[in-house]
Motif scaffolding. Structure first.
Motif, PDB file in Angstrom:
ATOM      1  N   ALA A   6       0.823  -1.210   0.000  1.00  0.00           N
ATOM      2  CA  ALA A   6       0.000   0.000   0.000  1.00  0.00           C
ATOM      3  C   ALA A   6       0.857   1.261   0.000  1.00  0.00           C
ATOM      4  O   ALA A   6       0.587   2.217  -0.726  1.00  0.00           O
ATOM      5  CB  ALA A   6      -0.944  -0.015   1.204  1.00  0.00           C
ATOM      6  N   LYS A   7       1.913   1.263   0.787  1.00  0.00           N
ATOM      7  CA  LYS A   7       2.752   2.454   0.905  1.00  0.00           C
ATOM      8  C   LYS A   7       3.560   2.728  -0.357  1.00  0.00           C
ATOM      9  O   LYS A   7       4.135   3.802  -0.512  1.00  0.00           O
ATOM     10  CB  LYS A   7       3.688   2.320   2.102  1.00  0.00           C
ATOM     11  N   GLU A   8       3.598   1.753  -1.271  1.00  0.00           N
ATOM     12  CA  GLU A   8       4.359   1.909  -2.511  1.00  0.00           C
ATOM     13  C   GLU A   8       3.490   2.364  -3.686  1.00  0.00           C
ATOM     14  O   GLU A   8       4.007   2.605  -4.781  1.00  0.00           O
ATOM     15  CB  GLU A   8       5.038   0.582  -2.865  1.00  0.00           C
ATOM     16  N   ILE A   9       2.191   2.477  -3.470  1.00  0.00           N
ATOM     17  CA  ILE A   9       1.271   2.882  -4.532  1.00  0.00           C
ATOM     18  C   ILE A   9       0.955   4.360  -4.361  1.00  0.00           C
ATOM     19  O   ILE A   9       0.302   4.756  -3.386  1.00  0.00           O
ATOM     20  CB  ILE A   9      -0.024   2.049  -4.504  1.00  0.00           C
ATOM     21  N   SER A  10       1.430   5.175  -5.276  1.00  0.00           N
ATOM     22  CA  SER A  10       1.231   6.613  -5.160  1.00  0.00           C
ATOM     23  C   SER A  10       1.383   7.269  -6.528  1.00  0.00           C
ATOM     24  O   SER A  10       1.763   6.626  -7.506  1.00  0.00           O
ATOM     25  CB  SER A  10       2.251   7.219  -4.173  1.00  0.00           C
ATOM     26  N   GLY A  11       1.062   8.563  -6.575  1.00  0.00           N
ATOM     27  CA  GLY A  11       1.317   9.347  -7.774  1.00  0.00           C
ATOM     28  C   GLY A  11       0.193   9.295  -8.798  1.00  0.00           C
ATOM     29  O   GLY A  11      -0.962   8.994  -8.492  1.00  0.00           O
ATOM     30  N   VAL A 137      -0.562 -10.948  -4.793  1.00  0.00           N
ATOM     31  CA  VAL A 137      -0.787  -9.667  -5.467  1.00  0.00           C
ATOM     32  C   VAL A 137      -1.835  -8.889  -4.686  1.00  0.00           C
ATOM     33  O   VAL A 137      -2.846  -9.458  -4.248  1.00  0.00           O
ATOM     34  CB  VAL A 137      -1.249  -9.889  -6.923  1.00  0.00           C
ATOM     35  N   GLY A 138      -1.616  -7.602  -4.502  1.00  0.00           N
ATOM     36  CA  GLY A 138      -2.532  -6.785  -3.725  1.00  0.00           C
ATOM     37  C   GLY A 138      -3.811  -6.465  -4.477  1.00  0.00           C
ATOM     38  O   GLY A 138      -3.838  -6.390  -5.710  1.00  0.00           O
ATOM     39  N   LEU A 139      -4.881  -6.245  -3.727  1.00  0.00           N
ATOM     40  CA  LEU A 139      -6.198  -5.964  -4.279  1.00  0.00           C
ATOM     41  C   LEU A 139      -6.556  -4.495  -4.080  1.00  0.00           C
ATOM     42  O   LEU A 139      -6.415  -3.955  -2.976  1.00  0.00           O
ATOM     43  CB  LEU A 139      -7.243  -6.847  -3.598  1.00  0.00           C
ATOM     44  N   VAL A 140      -7.011  -3.859  -5.163  1.00  0.00           N
ATOM     45  CA  VAL A 140      -7.475  -2.474  -5.134  1.00  0.00           C
ATOM     46  C   VAL A 140      -8.971  -2.474  -5.435  1.00  0.00           C
ATOM     47  O   VAL A 140      -9.395  -3.055  -6.442  1.00  0.00           O
ATOM     48  CB  VAL A 140      -6.734  -1.614  -6.187  1.00  0.00           C
ATOM     49  N   LEU A 159     -14.638  -2.273   6.739  1.00  0.00           N
ATOM     50  CA  LEU A 159     -13.959  -3.246   5.883  1.00  0.00           C
ATOM     51  C   LEU A 159     -12.579  -3.583   6.419  1.00  0.00           C
ATOM     52  O   LEU A 159     -12.217  -4.756   6.569  1.00  0.00           O
ATOM     53  CB  LEU A 159     -13.824  -2.697   4.462  1.00  0.00           C
ATOM     54  N   LEU A 160     -11.801  -2.553   6.687  1.00  0.00           N
ATOM     55  CA  LEU A 160     -10.437  -2.802   7.158  1.00  0.00           C
ATOM     56  C   LEU A 160     -10.443  -3.384   8.567  1.00  0.00           C
ATOM     57  O   LEU A 160      -9.548  -4.146   8.919  1.00  0.00           O
ATOM     58  CB  LEU A 160      -9.626  -1.514   7.094  1.00  0.00           C
ATOM     59  N   GLY A 161     -11.451  -3.021   9.347  1.00  0.00           N
ATOM     60  CA  GLY A 161     -11.578  -3.606  10.680  1.00  0.00           C
ATOM     61  C   GLY A 161     -11.859  -5.093  10.648  1.00  0.00           C
ATOM     62  O   GLY A 161     -11.542  -5.813  11.603  1.00  0.00           O
ATOM     63  N   LYS A 162     -12.448  -5.550   9.550  1.00  0.00           N
ATOM     64  CA  LYS A 162     -12.708  -6.984   9.366  1.00  0.00           C
ATOM     65  C   LYS A 162     -11.486  -7.721   8.822  1.00  0.00           C
ATOM     66  O   LYS A 162     -11.538  -8.923   8.589  1.00  0.00           O
ATOM     67  CB  LYS A 162     -13.875  -7.183   8.406  1.00  0.00           C
ATOM     68  N   GLY A 163     -10.411  -6.993   8.595  1.00  0.00           N
ATOM     69  CA  GLY A 163      -9.187  -7.628   8.122  1.00  0.00           C
ATOM     70  C   GLY A 163      -9.147  -7.865   6.628  1.00  0.00           C
ATOM     71  O   GLY A 163      -8.330  -8.665   6.150  1.00  0.00           O
ATOM     72  N   ILE A 164      -9.997  -7.169   5.857  1.00  0.00           N
ATOM     73  CA  ILE A 164      -9.969  -7.314   4.404  1.00  0.00           C
ATOM     74  C   ILE A 164      -8.615  -6.839   3.886  1.00  0.00           C
ATOM     75  O   ILE A 164      -8.172  -5.730   4.169  1.00  0.00           O
ATOM     76  CB  ILE A 164     -11.097  -6.504   3.745  1.00  0.00           C
ATOM     77  N   GLN A 165      -7.956  -7.661   3.090  1.00  0.00           N
ATOM     78  CA  GLN A 165      -6.603  -7.374   2.638  1.00  0.00           C
ATOM     79  C   GLN A 165      -6.611  -6.532   1.359  1.00  0.00           C
ATOM     80  O   GLN A 165      -6.444  -7.047   0.257  1.00  0.00           O
ATOM     81  CB  GLN A 165      -5.833  -8.676   2.436  1.00  0.00           C
ATOM     82  N   LEU A 166      -6.848  -5.240   1.539  1.00  0.00           N
ATOM     83  CA  LEU A 166      -6.777  -4.298   0.433  1.00  0.00           C
ATOM     84  C   LEU A 166      -5.473  -3.520   0.504  1.00  0.00           C
ATOM     85  O   LEU A 166      -4.968  -3.240   1.594  1.00  0.00           O
ATOM     86  CB  LEU A 166      -7.939  -3.296   0.495  1.00  0.00           C
ATOM     87  N   VAL A 167      -4.932  -3.156  -0.676  1.00  0.00           N
ATOM     88  CA  VAL A 167      -3.768  -2.276  -0.698  1.00  0.00           C
ATOM     89  C   VAL A 167      -4.145  -0.874  -1.172  1.00  0.00           C
ATOM     90  O   VAL A 167      -3.362   0.066  -1.014  1.00  0.00           O
ATOM     91  CB  VAL A 167      -2.639  -2.818  -1.588  1.00  0.00           C
ATOM     92  N   GLY A 168      -5.338  -0.721  -1.753  1.00  0.00           N
ATOM     93  CA  GLY A 168      -5.700   0.604  -2.239  1.00  0.00           C
ATOM     94  C   GLY A 168      -7.143   0.678  -2.675  1.00  0.00           C
ATOM     95  O   GLY A 168      -7.877  -0.315  -2.691  1.00  0.00           O
ATOM     96  N   CYS A 169      -7.550   1.895  -3.054  1.00  0.00           N
ATOM     97  CA  CYS A 169      -8.905   2.112  -3.538  1.00  0.00           C
ATOM     98  C   CYS A 169      -8.950   3.344  -4.429  1.00  0.00           C
ATOM     99  O   CYS A 169      -8.100   4.242  -4.324  1.00  0.00           O
ATOM    100  CB  CYS A 169      -9.891   2.288  -2.382  1.00  0.00           C
ATOM    101  N   LYS A 188      -3.617   3.266   6.164  1.00  0.00           N
ATOM    102  CA  LYS A 188      -3.537   1.815   5.983  1.00  0.00           C
ATOM    103  C   LYS A 188      -3.465   1.386   4.520  1.00  0.00           C
ATOM    104  O   LYS A 188      -2.812   0.379   4.212  1.00  0.00           O
ATOM    105  CB  LYS A 188      -4.754   1.161   6.642  1.00  0.00           C
ATOM    106  N   ILE A 189      -4.168   2.098   3.637  1.00  0.00           N
ATOM    107  CA  ILE A 189      -4.165   1.732   2.229  1.00  0.00           C
ATOM    108  C   ILE A 189      -3.962   2.987   1.380  1.00  0.00           C
ATOM    109  O   ILE A 189      -4.114   4.113   1.862  1.00  0.00           O
ATOM    110  CB  ILE A 189      -5.471   1.018   1.802  1.00  0.00           C
ATOM    111  N   ALA A 190      -3.637   2.783   0.118  1.00  0.00           N
ATOM    112  CA  ALA A 190      -3.439   3.897  -0.811  1.00  0.00           C
ATOM    113  C   ALA A 190      -4.791   4.394  -1.297  1.00  0.00           C
ATOM    114  O   ALA A 190      -5.490   3.686  -2.024  1.00  0.00           O
ATOM    115  CB  ALA A 190      -2.576   3.457  -1.986  1.00  0.00           C
ATOM    116  N   VAL A 191      -5.163   5.593  -0.869  1.00  0.00           N
ATOM    117  CA  VAL A 191      -6.436   6.184  -1.259  1.00  0.00           C
ATOM    118  C   VAL A 191      -6.195   7.105  -2.457  1.00  0.00           C
ATOM    119  O   VAL A 191      -5.464   8.091  -2.358  1.00  0.00           O
ATOM    120  CB  VAL A 191      -7.074   6.953  -0.094  1.00  0.00           C
ATOM    121  N   PHE A 192      -6.808   6.761  -3.575  1.00  0.00           N
ATOM    122  CA  PHE A 192      -6.658   7.527  -4.819  1.00  0.00           C
ATOM    123  C   PHE A 192      -7.947   8.302  -5.089  1.00  0.00           C
ATOM    124  O   PHE A 192      -9.041   7.732  -5.004  1.00  0.00           O
ATOM    125  CB  PHE A 192      -6.348   6.596  -5.991  1.00  0.00           C
ATOM    126  N   VAL A 193      -7.808   9.567  -5.443  1.00  0.00           N
ATOM    127  CA  VAL A 193      -8.938  10.482  -5.617  1.00  0.00           C
ATOM    128  C   VAL A 193      -9.014  10.961  -7.068  1.00  0.00           C
ATOM    129  O   VAL A 193      -8.102  10.709  -7.859  1.00  0.00           O
ATOM    130  CB  VAL A 193      -8.815  11.667  -4.638  1.00  0.00           C
TER     131      VAL A 193
END
Length: 311
Positions: A6-11, A137-140, A159-169, A188-193
């Motif tokens: 997650a921390k590697e997904i940006s830009g 592989v991470g899930l977005v 969602l994240l409280g349930k432990g869903i393994q997302l890396v971004g949205c 916790k995850i890469a939030v893209f706007v």
């Protein structure tokens, strides 16, 4: 390609749009040319089969060819890439995901099933299974404002409280209160706007955009993001001009004339004039008439000339 955390997904990530021939088939030679241009533009990454990629209007052979072509070219250029495995059917989406894992994408994207909005327990069950099949592989989760079911900040927390393994949205963004509510999610995850509001998003802690502005001009979109890192106030000033362009040249097509987001994204690419993308979208959806491109370019040259390539 190694899976991204997650921390590697940006830009700024550029979407792959499908060039169409006169007979409505995909022009794969033009698609190859488009990928080459995006690679040369040095965006943060490329993703396939989003809204602008018309994922909902492809057969499975076309999906596989697009995914294979993108993977081969990005691997050769060491460019991060994500493959959209989205489909209105959860069964087909899962099958797509299983097939593309062998292509070793940086991440995979999915939408929530689209025919009937799900109970939240069903959302959790769907994402748990998709994440398990995607691993390592991470899930977005691709959840833009035109999704049938748009999650709110409280639901993201659950969602994240349930432990869903997302890396971004991918999400619609919002006002300052929305960003405040999403603060824990962005840790916790890469939030893209949305691309046209990326500077505002970065100022509130968002990590990037699956960018409609990159449809207009991927090089200029990348430069704008780089400017956010060193001169956020200057980037926010440019954002105001970008928003004026969207208000004058883009939103009227969505609000007043009912064109799809796909049609608008392809129109942006035609206005930008950087690649082999026409305004044509696949039947039965309406294409913005190519004659409108001249009008759009005139507005863009006035408001955001740095985004326009001379033809």
């Amino acid at each position: 390609m190694n899976p991204l955390l997650a921390k590697e997904i940006s830009g700024v990530w550029a979407t792959l749009m499908v060039p169409l021939s006169a007979d409505n088939s995909i022009d794969f030679a033009a698609l190859s040319e488009e990928i080459d241009y995006l690679l040369a533009s040095k965006v943060s990454g490329i993703y396939s089969n989003g809204t602008a990629g018309e994922f909902y209007n492809q057969n499975e052979n076309e999906f596989d060819r697009i995914s294979q072509l993108l993977a081969e070219k990005c691997e050769g250029a060491s460019m991060p890439f994500q493959i959209g495995c989205s489909h209105m059917s959860p069964q087909i989406s899962l099958e797509r995901l299983e097939r593309v894992k062998a292509l070793k994408p940086s991440a995979v994207q999915v939408i929530l099933p689209d025919w009937m909005p799900m109970d939240f327990r069903e959302v959790i069950d769907f994402l748990e299974k998709m994440a398990a099949y995607a691993s390592p592989v991470g899930l977005v989760l691709y959840n833009p404002p035109h999704a049938k079911q748009v999650l709110n900040p409280h639901q993201w927390e659950r969602l994240l409280g349930k432990g869903i393994q997302l890396v971004g949205c991918k999400v619609a963004g919002g006002d300052s209160e929305w960003y405040k509510a999403m603060g824990g999610i962005m840790e916790k995850i890469a939030v893209f706007v949305p691309g046209h509001r990326l500077a505002t998003g970065i100022s509130h802690g968002a990590q990037g955009s699956y960018s409609n502005v990159a449809c207009l001009n991927p090089v200029a979109a990348r430069r704008w993001y780089e400017n956010m890192v060193v001169d956020l106030q200057g980037a926010l000033i440019l954002e105001k001009r970008i928003l004026r362009f969207f208000e004058e040249a883009i939103f009227p097509y969505i609000i007043n004339q009912g064109y799809s987001n796909t049609a608008v994204d392809k129109f942006l690419a035609a206005v930008g004039g950087w690649g082999p993308i026409s305004t044509k979208v696949r039947w039965p959806y309406k294409s913005i008439p190519k004659e409108e491109v001249t009008r759009g370019r005139k507005i863009a040259k006035k408001l955001i000339p740095e985004f326009i390539n001379e033809l």
